[in-house]
Design an enzyme around this catalytic site. Structure first.
Site: not given
Ligand code: CA
Length: 326
Positions: A34, A61, A63, A76, A167
C-alpha cells in the site's frame, strides 16, 4: 504417437500454462504494498517502492493524480500540502480554500518540491508517530511512467514479475478541471504493456461510474477492482460483477460486533462477493494501527482466516509476506 494426440497434449500443456500465469490464483492470498513500503519510508516515493519490491509482495500500489500538463503522478491526494514543502516553494499558488492542488502545477514545477512523511495539517504532527522522521526529506515526486520504469527494470534485473495496482483518483474532479484521467492512465499503461487480464495489473477506482466507463466505453480489458466505502447489497454486488473482477472494502466495516469471547460477528460480504465470482482485496492493514491488546498477527489471522480475504493492502508488506510464508 498419434499426431492428433500430440496436438491434444500440446493444447493441454499450453492451457495449463495459461492457468498458471493468470494473475490471481485461487486459494492464494495477494499482498499489495500500500503506497509502497509506506510503514518505513514516506508513501509513494521511489525509495518506498524499491524497498517494497525487495519485500516480495505480489503488487505495488500507485495512486494517480494528473498534473496541469496532463501527466499522471504517483501521489495519494489531489492536494500537495500534507506531504510536500509546496507552501515554501510556491507560497502564492494556493486556492481560495487554502489548499495546494497537484493539477495547478506542471510536472517540471512539481519536481522542485521535496516530499516528506505525511503530516496532519490540523496540528502539524506526523500522521504516524513511529514512522520515518518528517524533517529528514531527501525525496521527490515522480510520474507513473517513472515508477513503471523502476518496476520493469527490477523485473528484468531480479527475474521477478511484480504486479502493479494503479488507482485512478477522483475522476470527476479531474473532469471538472478539464482532464480525462481514465483515458490518459489507460494510454500510459498500454504503452508499458498492461492491456489484458494476463498482464499483472489490477486497476482500481472508488467511482463506480468511472470504472464502468473504463470497462464498457473505453474497452479496458484489465483486471478491475471496485473500491467500496460501504457494505453492499445483493443488487450492488451483482451490478459490480457485471464490469469488475474484484471489490476492495475497508476491512473494519465487515466487523459488526464483538462477541463475549473476543471473536467477531462479521458481515457476509466476502461470501456473497465470492458467489458472484468477485475477489475481495481489503484495505488497509497497518502494524502501527492496532486495537488494545491486539498483535499484527492477530489482525492478519482475522483477515485471512475469519474474514477470508483473497488479498490485503498493507503498509508493512514484509510482515504480511512473512506471516503467509509460515
Ligand atoms: Ca489507494
Amino acid at each position: 504417437m498419434n499426431k492428433y494426440l500430440l496436438v491434444f497434449m500440446a493444447v493441454l500443456i499450453i492451457g495449463c500454462k495459461e492457468e498458471q500465469e493468470h494473475i490471481i490464483k485461487k486459494k492464494e492470498r495477494i499482498v499489495v504494498a500500500h503506497r509502497g513500503a509506506s510503514g518505513y519510508l514516506p508513501e509513494h516515493t521511489i525509495a518506498a517502492k524499491a524497498m517494497a519490491y525487495a519485500m516480495k509482495p505480489d503488487f505495488l500500489e500507485q495512486d494517480l493524480v494528473l498534473t496541469k500538463d496532463g501527466i499522471p503522478m504517483v501521489i495519494h491526494d489531489i492536494y500537495l500540502d500534507d506531504i510536500t514543502d509546496v507552501f515554501t516553494v510556491y507560497p502564492s499558488r494556493k486556492r481560495a480554500d487554502g489548499r495546494y492542488y497537484v493539477i495547478d502545477f506542471t510536472y517540471d514545477e512539481l519536481e522542485l518540491l521535496s516530499v516528506h512523511e505525511r503530516v496532519n495539517l490540523k496540528n502539524n504532527e506526523p500522521e504516524f508517530k513511529s514512522r520515518f522522521p518528517v524533517k529528514s526529506s531527501v525525496f521527490r515526486l515522480h510520474s507513473l511512467e517513472e515508477e513503471l520504469l523502476l518496476i520493469q527494470g527490477l523485473n528484468k534485473s531480479t527475474g521477478q514479475n511484480m504486479g502493479i495496482y494503479p488507482e485512478i483518483k477522483n475522476p470527476s474532479f479531474h473532469l471538472k478541471e478539464g482532464q480525462d484521467i481514465s483515458k490518459i492512465v489507460l494510454e500510459v499503461l498500454s504503452n508499458y504493456g498492461y492491456s489484458t487480464q494476463k498482464d499483472k495489473c489490477m486497476l482500481q477506482c472508488f467511482d463506480p461510474v468511472a470504472l464502468k466507463r473504463i470497462r464498457r466505453e473505453l474497452g479496458c480489458q484489465l483486471h478491475l477492482t471496485q473500491l467500496v466505502e460501504e457494505l453492499l447489497t445483493e443488487d450492488q454486488i451483482k451490478e459490480i460483477a457485471s464490469y469488475a473482477n474484484a471489490i476492495g472494502p475497508w476491512y473494519k466495516q465487515l466487523l459488526l460486533e464483538k462477541n463475549a469471547d473476543g471473536t467477531w460477528q462479521i458481515d457476509s460480504l466476502v461470501e456473497r462477493a465470492h458467489a458472484h465470482n468477485l475477489q475481495v482485496i481489503a484495505y488497509t492493514f497497518r502494524a502501527d494501527d492496532l486495537s488494545e491488546g491486539q498483535s499484527f498477527e492477530d489482525l492478519l489471522g482475522l483477515a485471512f482466516d475469519t474474514l477470508n480475504f483473497d488479498g490485503i493492502f498493507t503498509d508493512f508488506p514484509d510482515k504480511v509476506v512473512e506471516y503467509l510464508e509460515e
